[in-house]
Write a protein that holds these residues in place. Structure first.
Motif, PDB file in Angstrom:
ATOM      1  N   ILE A   1      53.762  48.677  49.356  1.00 21.11           N
ATOM      2  CA  ILE A   1      52.312  48.659  49.195  1.00 21.11           C
ATOM      3  C   ILE A   1      51.981  48.759  47.719  1.00 21.11           C
ATOM      4  N   ASP A   2      51.161  47.830  47.241  1.00 16.53           N
ATOM      5  CA  ASP A   2      50.707  47.838  45.856  1.00 16.53           C
ATOM      6  C   ASP A   2      49.480  48.750  45.779  1.00 16.53           C
ATOM      7  N   MET A   3      49.713  50.013  45.457  1.00 17.85           N
ATOM      8  CA  MET A   3      48.628  50.999  45.461  1.00 17.85           C
ATOM      9  C   MET A   3      47.558  50.682  44.416  1.00 17.85           C
ATOM     10  N   ASP A   4      47.927  50.043  43.309  1.00 18.01           N
ATOM     11  CA  ASP A   4      46.931  49.653  42.317  1.00 18.01           C
ATOM     12  C   ASP A   4      45.976  48.615  42.898  1.00 18.01           C
ATOM     13  N   ARG A   5      46.535  47.668  43.640  1.00 16.95           N
ATOM     14  CA  ARG A   5      45.713  46.626  44.289  1.00 16.95           C
ATOM     15  C   ARG A   5      44.801  47.247  45.352  1.00 16.95           C
ATOM     16  N   VAL A   6      45.335  48.177  46.137  1.00 14.96           N
ATOM     17  CA  VAL A   6      44.537  48.864  47.156  1.00 14.96           C
ATOM     18  C   VAL A   6      43.377  49.611  46.494  1.00 14.96           C
ATOM     19  N   ALA A   7      43.657  50.310  45.403  1.00  9.61           N
ATOM     20  CA  ALA A   7      42.612  51.055  44.698  1.00  9.61           C
ATOM     21  C   ALA A   7      41.548  50.114  44.137  1.00  9.61           C
ATOM     22  N   ALA A   8      41.969  48.962  43.628  1.00 14.56           N
ATOM     23  CA  ALA A   8      41.011  47.994  43.076  1.00 14.56           C
ATOM     24  C   ALA A   8      40.105  47.443  44.178  1.00 14.56           C
ATOM     25  N   ILE A   9      40.674  47.161  45.338  1.00  8.98           N
ATOM     26  CA  ILE A   9      39.868  46.652  46.448  1.00  8.98           C
ATOM     27  C   ILE A   9      38.914  47.720  46.948  1.00  8.98           C
ATOM     28  N   LYS A  10      39.390  48.962  47.063  1.00  3.41           N
ATOM     29  CA  LYS A  10      38.513  50.058  47.491  1.00  3.41           C
ATOM     30  C   LYS A  10      37.350  50.236  46.520  1.00  3.41           C
ATOM     31  N   ALA A  11      37.638  50.154  45.224  1.00  2.22           N
ATOM     32  CA  ALA A  11      36.584  50.298  44.223  1.00  2.22           C
ATOM     33  C   ALA A  11      35.573  49.160  44.317  1.00  2.22           C
ATOM     34  N   ALA A  12      36.064  47.948  44.538  1.00  2.00           N
ATOM     35  CA  ALA A  12      35.168  46.792  44.671  1.00  2.00           C
ATOM     36  C   ALA A  12      34.294  46.917  45.912  1.00  2.00           C
TER      37      ALA A  12
END
Length: 92
Positions: free
Chosen positions: A55-66
Motif C-alpha cells: 500500500i502506497d500510504m503517501d498516495r492514500v494520504a493524498a487522496i484522503k486530503a483531496a
C-alpha cells in the motif's frame, strides 16, 4: 492507471483471500515445527501473497486530503455504469 471498480474489488477480495490463507498456514503447527518456519523457506511470491498487496500510504494520504478538501474528481455516471456492469451477467 486507475482500475475500474470491478477490478479494484476483485483485486481486494483476492488479496484478502490470499492474506487469510497465509494466516491460516502460518498459525498451524506440524509436529514439533511450525508452518511459519517452513514459510521462511517458501518462495518470495508465496510470502508476498501471504502479506497482501503493498500500500502506497503517501498516495492514500493524498487522496484522503483531496476528498476532504473537495478537490477529488468524482464522475457519478461512470461509477453508476460500472456498478451496474458488475451486477449484470455477461452476454454471450
Amino acid at each position: 492507471m486507475i482500475k475500474s471498480v470491478g477490478q479494484s474489488i476483485s483485486a481486494a477480495i483476492e488479496a484478502n483471500r490470499l492474506r487469510e490463507g497465509g494466516k491460516t498456514r502460518a498459525s498451524s503447527t506440524t509436529g514439533s515445527t511450525t508452518a511459519s518456519s517452513s514459510a521462511s523457506s517458501a518462495s518470495p511470491a508465496s510470502r508476498m501473497a501471504a502479506e497482501g498487496a503493498p500500500i502506497d500510504m503517501d498516495r492514500v494520504a493524498a487522496i484522503k486530503a483531496a476528498i476532504a478538501s473537495g478537490n477529488y474528481p468524482v464522475n457519478p455516471s461512470a461509477i453508476a455504469e460500472r456498478m451496474v456492469a458488475l451486477d449484470l451477467p455477461v452476454a454471450g
